[in-house]
Design a protein around this motif. Structure first.
Motif, PDB file in Angstrom:
ATOM      1  N   ASN A  71      -5.149  -6.142   5.305  1.00  0.00           N
ATOM      2  CA  ASN A  71      -4.180  -6.683   4.338  1.00  0.00           C
ATOM      3  C   ASN A  71      -2.803  -6.111   4.710  1.00  0.00           C
ATOM      4  O   ASN A  71      -2.690  -5.395   5.711  1.00  0.00           O
ATOM      5  CB  ASN A  71      -4.572  -6.291   2.899  1.00  0.00           C
ATOM      6  CG  ASN A  71      -4.945  -4.818   2.801  1.00  0.00           C
ATOM      7  OD1 ASN A  71      -4.283  -3.968   3.367  1.00  0.00           O
ATOM      8  ND2 ASN A  71      -6.027  -4.530   2.097  1.00  0.00           N
ATOM      9  N   CYS A  72      -1.810  -6.370   3.897  1.00  0.00           N
ATOM     10  CA  CYS A  72      -0.477  -5.874   4.221  1.00  0.00           C
ATOM     11  C   CYS A  72      -0.392  -4.357   4.072  1.00  0.00           C
ATOM     12  O   CYS A  72       0.267  -3.669   4.858  1.00  0.00           O
ATOM     13  CB  CYS A  72       0.540  -6.565   3.313  1.00  0.00           C
ATOM     14  SG  CYS A  72       2.226  -6.090   3.667  1.00  0.00           S
ATOM     15  N   THR A  73      -1.066  -3.823   3.064  1.00  0.00           N
ATOM     16  CA  THR A  73      -1.055  -2.372   2.834  1.00  0.00           C
ATOM     17  C   THR A  73      -1.554  -1.627   4.071  1.00  0.00           C
ATOM     18  O   THR A  73      -0.969  -0.624   4.495  1.00  0.00           O
ATOM     19  CB  THR A  73      -1.972  -2.041   1.633  1.00  0.00           C
ATOM     20  OG1 THR A  73      -1.533  -2.815   0.509  1.00  0.00           O
ATOM     21  CG2 THR A  73      -1.946  -0.578   1.289  1.00  0.00           C
ATOM     22  N   HIS A  97       7.149  -2.127  -2.882  1.00  0.00           N
ATOM     23  CA  HIS A  97       5.803  -2.120  -3.480  1.00  0.00           C
ATOM     24  C   HIS A  97       5.172  -0.748  -3.245  1.00  0.00           C
ATOM     25  O   HIS A  97       5.556  -0.027  -2.317  1.00  0.00           O
ATOM     26  CB  HIS A  97       5.011  -3.219  -2.761  1.00  0.00           C
ATOM     27  CG  HIS A  97       3.688  -3.561  -3.338  1.00  0.00           C
ATOM     28  ND1 HIS A  97       2.543  -2.868  -3.039  1.00  0.00           N
ATOM     29  CD2 HIS A  97       3.315  -4.558  -4.178  1.00  0.00           C
ATOM     30  CE1 HIS A  97       1.522  -3.429  -3.667  1.00  0.00           C
ATOM     31  NE2 HIS A  97       1.958  -4.445  -4.368  1.00  0.00           N
ATOM     32  N   ASN A 149       8.574  -8.681  -5.087  1.00  0.00           N
ATOM     33  CA  ASN A 149       7.390  -9.299  -5.711  1.00  0.00           C
ATOM     34  C   ASN A 149       7.486  -9.315  -7.235  1.00  0.00           C
ATOM     35  O   ASN A 149       6.641  -9.892  -7.893  1.00  0.00           O
ATOM     36  CB  ASN A 149       6.108  -8.581  -5.281  1.00  0.00           C
ATOM     37  CG  ASN A 149       6.002  -7.178  -5.841  1.00  0.00           C
ATOM     38  OD1 ASN A 149       6.955  -6.415  -5.791  1.00  0.00           O
ATOM     39  ND2 ASN A 149       4.852  -6.828  -6.390  1.00  0.00           N
ATOM     40  N   ASP A 174       8.638  -5.905   5.108  1.00  0.00           N
ATOM     41  CA  ASP A 174       7.437  -6.295   4.367  1.00  0.00           C
ATOM     42  C   ASP A 174       7.620  -7.763   3.966  1.00  0.00           C
ATOM     43  O   ASP A 174       8.441  -8.086   3.105  1.00  0.00           O
ATOM     44  CB  ASP A 174       7.308  -5.386   3.138  1.00  0.00           C
ATOM     45  CG  ASP A 174       6.137  -5.790   2.235  1.00  0.00           C
ATOM     46  OD1 ASP A 174       5.567  -6.871   2.440  1.00  0.00           O
ATOM     47  OD2 ASP A 174       5.817  -5.012   1.320  1.00  0.00           O
ATOM     48  N   GLN A 177       5.812 -11.379   0.494  1.00  0.00           N
ATOM     49  CA  GLN A 177       6.231 -12.419  -0.453  1.00  0.00           C
ATOM     50  C   GLN A 177       7.092 -13.496   0.190  1.00  0.00           C
ATOM     51  O   GLN A 177       7.582 -14.387  -0.515  1.00  0.00           O
ATOM     52  CB  GLN A 177       6.987 -11.784  -1.631  1.00  0.00           C
ATOM     53  CG  GLN A 177       6.138 -10.835  -2.454  1.00  0.00           C
ATOM     54  CD  GLN A 177       4.962 -11.529  -3.144  1.00  0.00           C
ATOM     55  OE1 GLN A 177       4.940 -12.745  -3.335  1.00  0.00           O
ATOM     56  NE2 GLN A 177       3.969 -10.752  -3.530  1.00  0.00           N
ATOM     57  N   SER A 197       0.643  -9.943   4.316  1.00  0.00           N
ATOM     58  CA  SER A 197      -0.698 -10.347   3.899  1.00  0.00           C
ATOM     59  C   SER A 197      -0.925 -11.753   4.456  1.00  0.00           C
ATOM     60  O   SER A 197       0.025 -12.501   4.664  1.00  0.00           O
ATOM     61  CB  SER A 197      -0.786 -10.462   2.375  1.00  0.00           C
ATOM     62  OG  SER A 197      -0.056  -9.473   1.721  1.00  0.00           O
ATOM     63  N   HIS A 199      -3.200 -13.656   2.625  1.00  0.00           N
ATOM     64  CA  HIS A 199      -3.776 -14.373   1.479  1.00  0.00           C
ATOM     65  C   HIS A 199      -2.758 -14.843   0.442  1.00  0.00           C
ATOM     66  O   HIS A 199      -3.133 -15.367  -0.597  1.00  0.00           O
ATOM     67  CB  HIS A 199      -4.820 -13.475   0.795  1.00  0.00           C
ATOM     68  CG  HIS A 199      -4.256 -12.194   0.247  1.00  0.00           C
ATOM     69  ND1 HIS A 199      -3.906 -12.057  -1.067  1.00  0.00           N
ATOM     70  CD2 HIS A 199      -3.956 -11.007   0.839  1.00  0.00           C
ATOM     71  CE1 HIS A 199      -3.433 -10.811  -1.263  1.00  0.00           C
ATOM     72  NE2 HIS A 199      -3.451 -10.172  -0.117  1.00  0.00           N
ATOM     73  N   LYS A 200      -1.466 -14.648   0.734  1.00  0.00           N
ATOM     74  CA  LYS A 200      -0.452 -15.120  -0.222  1.00  0.00           C
ATOM     75  C   LYS A 200       0.140 -16.414   0.343  1.00  0.00           C
ATOM     76  O   LYS A 200      -0.553 -17.416   0.368  1.00  0.00           O
ATOM     77  CB  LYS A 200       0.582 -14.020  -0.448  1.00  0.00           C
ATOM     78  CG  LYS A 200      -0.038 -12.732  -1.019  1.00  0.00           C
ATOM     79  CD  LYS A 200       1.013 -11.655  -1.215  1.00  0.00           C
ATOM     80  CE  LYS A 200       0.414 -10.291  -1.468  1.00  0.00           C
ATOM     81  NZ  LYS A 200       0.090 -10.029  -2.865  1.00  0.00           N
TER      82      LYS A 200
HETATM   83  N1  PLP Z   1       4.096  -5.719  -0.406  1.00  0.00           N
HETATM   84  C1  PLP Z   1       4.449  -6.599  -1.351  1.00  0.00           C
HETATM   85  C2  PLP Z   1       5.893  -6.947  -1.528  1.00  0.00           C
HETATM   86  C3  PLP Z   1       3.458  -7.198  -2.141  1.00  0.00           C
HETATM   87  O1  PLP Z   1       3.815  -8.074  -3.089  1.00  0.00           O
HETATM   88  C4  PLP Z   1       2.114  -6.852  -1.932  1.00  0.00           C
HETATM   89  C5  PLP Z   1       1.052  -7.425  -2.770  1.00  0.00           C
HETATM   90  O2  PLP Z   1       1.252  -7.958  -3.822  1.00  0.00           O
HETATM   91  C6  PLP Z   1       1.805  -5.927  -0.924  1.00  0.00           C
HETATM   92  C7  PLP Z   1       2.817  -5.379  -0.174  1.00  0.00           C
HETATM   93  C8  PLP Z   1       0.387  -5.540  -0.634  1.00  0.00           C
HETATM   94  O3  PLP Z   1      -0.291  -6.617  -0.090  1.00  0.00           O
HETATM   95  P1  PLP Z   1      -1.874  -6.534   0.160  1.00  0.00           P
HETATM   96  O4  PLP Z   1      -2.497  -6.597  -1.187  1.00  0.00           O
HETATM   97  O5  PLP Z   1      -2.168  -7.725   1.010  1.00  0.00           O
HETATM   98  O6  PLP Z   1      -2.140  -5.267   0.852  1.00  0.00           O
END
Ligand code: PLP
Length: 379
Positions: A71-73, A97, A149, A174, A177, A197, A199-200
């Protein structure tokens, strides 16, 4: 249900995404990159196709610079923990975030410090000045979200990147969004690391994100293990993307991501963005007539906004409002702090949180009408 929580994850996923995932599971669901038989080779080829399409979408020359993550995290953690060393300093925006803030907070224990640059929602020059003031001689990295976000505010990443490079700092954007909605060429802007990510706004299933680097495998890795390549070596391979991709890849999700990228590129990110802004403008205008509704940001527009709008009904707890919309009207929105406490501090909403509305390409103008009627009938 009227689903307006697409910033958390898009729903529904396009038919082509569901079909691609089904094909992966039913027709060629072997372990990619591990065996020489036809099913495994097909699986590897499909993954490579996704890498190539992501590389061309985000303007990097080599598909090898696209690393698939959970995922992005996960992608952000790879950069922060692979790049930063004792004594390094990082600048982040106050829209970040917890995917950024929490790893940096934890890294303080290892002698890494960070400063927060306050952005301006209506003056990019002020935002730039704030980043400039936060940069220090030992600033190694600047981390900036492309779109908040919580507030949908679009940050001037082109100018921030140019400024930070002048001061010798690398830049991580990042794009959680913005990917799939705003044009984003790493090559043109000079971004060093892009994390997103799938999945968004790229309409993939959950379970896949991407780290795209402009520099290849210079980062240390915190995960070592099997890659299917150079198996006689005990050292983790240096080659990209293997360096960061130990363990079996999420084939169905990556295949779904490819179909999501194709879906977005066939419609075009610009059209998706225009659709979402049109919906949010419509909602904004309806809500602006209701004296009990608090709108925090200027009216969304293509230049300054992504597809997110936050509001409150007077001093009602945002969770109570969201629960009312869910139980009485079957409307899914997200309340609370949206994992971005600094962004709430910016507008003084850290106690109340906000009700966040985030449409997708599948959201209709009728959905906005139902939502605003539901809000207007709130007692
Ligand atoms: N960064 C931003 C700006 C986000 O909005 C989100 C998730 O909502 C994330 C990072 C984390 O994304 P993920 O849940 O895919 O790790």
């Amino acid at each position: 249900m009227i689903y307006l929580d697409n910033s958390a994850t898009t729903f529904p996923k396009p038919t082509a995404v569901r079909k691609a995932m089904n094909d992966a599971v039913t027709q060629y669901g072997a372990n990619p990159g591990r065996s020489g038989h036809s099913m495994s080779i097909r699986a590897s080829e499909e993954i490579f196709r996704c890498r190539s399409e992501a590389a061309s979408m985000f303007g990097v020359s080599s598909p090898d610079n696209v690393v698939f993550t959970l995922n992005c995290t996960h992608a952000i953690n790879i950069v922060l923990k692979g790049l930063l060393r004792k004594g390094d300093h990082v600048v982040i925006s106050d829209m970040e975030h917890n995917a950024v803030v929490r790893p940096l907070y934890a890294l303080k224990e290892r002698g890494i410090s960070y400063s927060v640059a306050k952005i301006s929602e209506d003056d990019p020059d002020e935002t730039l000045a704030s980043f400039r003031d936060s940069l220090k001689d030992n600033t190694k990295l600047v981390v900036c979200t492309h779109v908040s976000n919580v507030w949908g505010i679009r940050l001037p990443i082109e100018r921030i990147t140019a400024l930070c490079h002048q001061y010798g700092a690398e830049v991580l954007i990042d794009a959680s969004q913005s990917a799939g909605m705003l044009p984003l060429s790493m090559g043109d802007i000079g971004i060093d690391y892009l994390c997103t990510s799938g999945h968004k706004g790229l309409y993939s299933p959950m379970g896949v994100g991407m780290l795209i680097t402009s520099k290849g495998g210079r980062l240390n890795t915190f995960i070592e293990g099997g890659t299917g390549s150079n198996s006689a070596m005990f050292e983790q391979p240096d080659i990209m993307p293997d360096r960061f991709e130990s363990g079996t890849q999420n084939l169905p999700a990556i295949v779904g991501l490819r179909a999501g990228i194709k879906f977005v590129t066939s419609i075009t990110p610009e059209k998706i963005h225009a659709h979402e802004i049109m919906l949010l403008q419509n909602l904004y205008d309806r809500l602006a007539e209701n004296k009990r509704v608090i709108l925090y940001t200027p009216r969304p527009d293509m230049l300054h906004s992504g597809g997110v709008l936050s509001f409150n009904i007077k001093d009602a707890d945002s969770e109570v409002t969201a629960d009312y919309l869910n139980t009485r009207y079957g409307i899914a929105v997200r309340a609370g702090l949206h994992c971005a406490p600094l962004a709430h501090k910016h507008f003084g909403t850290e106690k109340q949180g906000t009700v966040r509305v985030s449409p997708s390409y599948f959201t209709s103008i009728r959905d906005m009408a139902v939502l605003s009627q539901a809000i207007n009938s709130y007692k």
